[in-house]
Design a protein around this motif. Structure first.
Motif, mmCIF file in Angstrom:
data_model
loop_
_atom_site.group_PDB
_atom_site.id
_atom_site.type_symbol
_atom_site.label_atom_id
_atom_site.label_comp_id
_atom_site.label_asym_id
_atom_site.label_seq_id
_atom_site.Cartn_x
_atom_site.Cartn_y
_atom_site.Cartn_z
ATOM 1 N N ILE A 13 19.908 61.926 -11.587
ATOM 2 C CA ILE A 13 21.093 62.037 -12.535
ATOM 3 C C ILE A 13 20.357 62.340 -14.055
ATOM 4 O O ILE A 13 21.020 63.276 -14.595
ATOM 5 C CB ILE A 13 22.074 60.806 -12.765
ATOM 6 N N GLU A 14 19.702 61.849 -14.597
ATOM 7 C CA GLU A 14 18.985 62.028 -15.846
ATOM 8 C C GLU A 14 18.475 63.450 -16.051
ATOM 9 O O GLU A 14 18.498 64.130 -16.773
ATOM 10 C CB GLU A 14 17.895 61.038 -16.265
ATOM 11 N N PHE A 15 17.575 63.827 -14.966
ATOM 12 C CA PHE A 15 17.200 65.222 -14.965
ATOM 13 C C PHE A 15 18.160 66.357 -14.889
ATOM 14 O O PHE A 15 18.063 67.230 -15.689
ATOM 15 C CB PHE A 15 16.182 65.261 -13.757
ATOM 16 N N ALA A 16 19.241 65.931 -14.164
ATOM 17 C CA ALA A 16 20.422 67.090 -14.260
ATOM 18 C C ALA A 16 21.089 67.184 -15.387
ATOM 19 O O ALA A 16 21.524 68.387 -15.863
ATOM 20 C CB ALA A 16 21.437 66.708 -12.865
ATOM 21 N N PHE A 17 21.302 65.963 -16.118
ATOM 22 C CA PHE A 17 22.074 66.245 -17.458
ATOM 23 C C PHE A 17 21.084 66.728 -18.420
ATOM 24 O O PHE A 17 21.544 67.465 -19.372
ATOM 25 C CB PHE A 17 22.426 64.636 -18.050
ATOM 26 N N ASP A 18 19.955 66.615 -18.349
ATOM 27 C CA ASP A 18 18.805 67.153 -19.267
ATOM 28 C C ASP A 18 18.770 68.450 -19.320
ATOM 29 O O ASP A 18 18.747 69.361 -20.040
ATOM 30 C CB ASP A 18 17.521 66.551 -18.854
ATOM 31 N N ALA A 19 18.631 69.095 -17.728
ATOM 32 C CA ALA A 19 18.578 70.540 -17.575
ATOM 33 C C ALA A 19 19.875 71.117 -18.072
ATOM 34 O O ALA A 19 19.778 72.260 -18.747
ATOM 35 C CB ALA A 19 18.405 70.867 -15.989
ATOM 36 N N ALA A 20 21.055 70.243 -17.773
ATOM 37 C CA ALA A 20 22.509 71.128 -18.273
ATOM 38 C C ALA A 20 22.212 71.192 -19.973
ATOM 39 O O ALA A 20 22.708 72.269 -20.462
ATOM 40 C CB ALA A 20 23.584 70.192 -17.726
ATOM 41 N N THR A 21 21.768 70.149 -20.488
ATOM 42 C CA THR A 21 21.661 70.308 -22.099
ATOM 43 C C THR A 21 20.687 71.585 -22.412
ATOM 44 O O THR A 21 21.026 72.242 -23.565
ATOM 45 C CB THR A 21 21.172 68.917 -22.600
ATOM 46 N N ARG A 22 19.445 71.485 -21.933
ATOM 47 C CA ARG A 22 18.515 72.424 -22.226
ATOM 48 C C ARG A 22 19.113 73.981 -22.025
ATOM 49 O O ARG A 22 18.822 74.762 -22.782
ATOM 50 C CB ARG A 22 17.247 72.301 -21.353
ATOM 51 N N ARG A 23 19.951 74.112 -20.905
ATOM 52 C CA ARG A 23 20.512 75.370 -20.488
ATOM 53 C C ARG A 23 21.587 75.662 -21.244
ATOM 54 O O ARG A 23 22.328 76.766 -21.114
ATOM 55 C CB ARG A 23 20.708 75.367 -19.109
ATOM 56 N N GLY A 24 22.188 74.616 -22.014
ATOM 57 C CA GLY A 24 23.650 74.807 -22.600
ATOM 58 C C GLY A 24 24.599 74.987 -21.740
ATOM 59 O O GLY A 24 25.681 75.810 -21.886
ATOM 60 N N SER A 25 24.471 74.507 -20.468
ATOM 61 C CA SER A 25 25.737 74.861 -19.426
ATOM 62 C C SER A 25 26.300 73.375 -18.843
ATOM 63 O O SER A 25 25.910 72.250 -19.303
ATOM 64 C CB SER A 25 24.817 75.443 -18.230
ATOM 65 N N GLY A 26 27.222 73.639 -18.067
ATOM 66 C CA GLY A 26 27.951 72.387 -17.556
ATOM 67 C C GLY A 26 27.152 71.708 -16.317
ATOM 68 O O GLY A 26 26.236 72.461 -16.027
ATOM 69 N N LEU A 27 27.477 70.884 -15.632
ATOM 70 C CA LEU A 27 27.003 70.115 -14.741
ATOM 71 C C LEU A 27 28.352 70.092 -13.603
ATOM 72 O O LEU A 27 29.255 69.367 -13.687
ATOM 73 C CB LEU A 27 26.394 68.761 -14.877
ATOM 74 N N ARG A 28 27.713 70.675 -12.441
ATOM 75 C CA ARG A 28 28.796 70.337 -11.202
ATOM 76 C C ARG A 28 28.166 69.369 -10.217
ATOM 77 O O ARG A 28 26.833 69.865 -9.859
ATOM 78 C CB ARG A 28 28.895 71.789 -10.579
ATOM 79 N N VAL A 29 28.687 68.321 -10.022
ATOM 80 C CA VAL A 29 28.257 67.471 -9.237
ATOM 81 C C VAL A 29 29.043 67.398 -7.632
ATOM 82 O O VAL A 29 30.336 67.078 -7.852
ATOM 83 C CB VAL A 29 28.447 65.699 -9.561
ATOM 84 N N VAL A 30 28.332 67.724 -6.728
ATOM 85 C CA VAL A 30 29.040 67.947 -5.451
ATOM 86 C C VAL A 30 28.706 66.647 -4.503
ATOM 87 O O VAL A 30 27.763 66.219 -4.331
ATOM 88 C CB VAL A 30 28.175 68.996 -4.690
ATOM 89 N N PHE A 31 29.761 66.178 -4.167
ATOM 90 C CA PHE A 31 29.710 64.998 -3.078
ATOM 91 C C PHE A 31 30.427 65.211 -2.016
ATOM 92 O O PHE A 31 31.720 65.534 -1.700
ATOM 93 C CB PHE A 31 30.628 63.820 -3.882
ATOM 94 N N GLY A 32 29.638 65.275 -0.939
ATOM 95 C CA GLY A 32 30.151 65.489 0.584
ATOM 96 C C GLY A 32 30.362 64.219 1.282
ATOM 97 O O GLY A 32 29.377 63.338 1.200
ATOM 98 N N TRP A 33 31.526 63.897 1.812
ATOM 99 C CA TRP A 33 31.585 62.599 2.505
ATOM 100 C C TRP A 33 32.325 62.857 3.777
ATOM 101 O O TRP A 33 33.071 63.624 4.140
ATOM 102 C CB TRP A 33 32.232 61.610 1.503
ATOM 103 N N ASN A 34 31.848 62.055 4.673
ATOM 104 C CA ASN A 34 32.636 61.757 5.783
ATOM 105 C C ASN A 34 33.097 60.302 6.145
ATOM 106 O O ASN A 34 32.443 59.237 5.645
ATOM 107 C CB ASN A 34 31.606 61.918 6.962
ATOM 108 N N PRO A 35 34.356 60.052 6.664
ATOM 109 C CA PRO A 35 34.854 58.470 6.616
ATOM 110 C C PRO A 35 34.056 58.208 7.714
ATOM 111 O O PRO A 35 33.460 58.820 8.522
ATOM 112 C CB PRO A 35 36.254 59.132 6.935
ATOM 113 N N PRO A 36 34.148 56.745 7.855
ATOM 114 C CA PRO A 36 33.494 56.083 8.747
ATOM 115 C C PRO A 36 34.088 56.432 10.026
ATOM 116 O O PRO A 36 35.443 56.584 10.168
ATOM 117 C CB PRO A 36 33.946 54.595 8.674
ATOM 118 N N PRO A 37 33.452 56.415 11.424
ATOM 119 C CA PRO A 37 34.177 56.852 12.367
ATOM 120 C C PRO A 37 35.474 56.015 12.947
ATOM 121 O O PRO A 37 36.289 57.028 13.304
ATOM 122 C CB PRO A 37 32.858 56.640 13.536
#
Length: 159
Positions: A13-37
């Motif tokens: 998470i720290e690297f992603a926020f740092d990379a977004a800061t250095r690039r002057g961009s936003g951050l998209r967090v993708v969360f793929g999930w499946n419900p329990p069977p």
């Protein structure tokens, strides 16, 4: 950046926020999930249950990101909750990204060290360069988790 809300890693998470800061961009967090069977069987009949499970996942994701959003409020964070496995969603998201940050959980087994299936798929199929950030957590052939020794000895301890 894919994110596992059950075992988030500050390094990733720290690297992603740092990379977004250095690039002057936003951050998209993708969360793929499946419900329990045992929930999946009833989802088609009960849309309310599906919506409640989605709300729970969104709340868990927001809670993991909350300290980072407070620490770096200038970074625009977009949370994307996607039903299904993470790989296809990450590869699709890579088409509009300048960098894909993925946590690298190392798995050890009798035949050597291996990266996980999500990291492997992103590494081979993402259209932008992936950054494989070490999460320092490993699993052995039996799925037991351990921590890397940060002093460089290379030994791993399992509980």
């Amino acid at each position: 950046m894919p994110l596992d809300t059950d075992s988030p890693h500050d390094t990733v998470i720290e690297f992603a926020f740092d990379a977004a800061t250095r690039r002057g961009s936003g951050l998209r967090v993708v969360f793929g999930w499946n419900p329990p069977p045992y929930y999946a069987y009833g989802l088609s009949a009960d849309l309310g249950l599906h919506e409640e499970l989605c709300r729970q996942q969104v709340a868990a994701l927001a809670e993991v990101l909350r300290p980072w959003r407070e620490k770096l409020p200038d970074i625009e964070v977009v949370q994307q909750l996607r039903y299904g496995g993470a790989v296809n969603h990450l590869v699709n998201a890579s088409r509009e990204a300048s960098l894909v940050v993925v946590g690298r959980r190392i798995r050890t087994n009798p035949f050597g060290v291996h990266i996980g299936p999500i990291t492997h798929a992103v590494q081979h199929h993402a259209t932008t360069p992936p950054h494989l950030s070490p999460s320092w957590r490993t699993t052995d052939a039996y799925g037991r988790r351990g921590e890397h020794d940060h002093e460089g000895s290379g030994r791993t301890g399992f509980r």
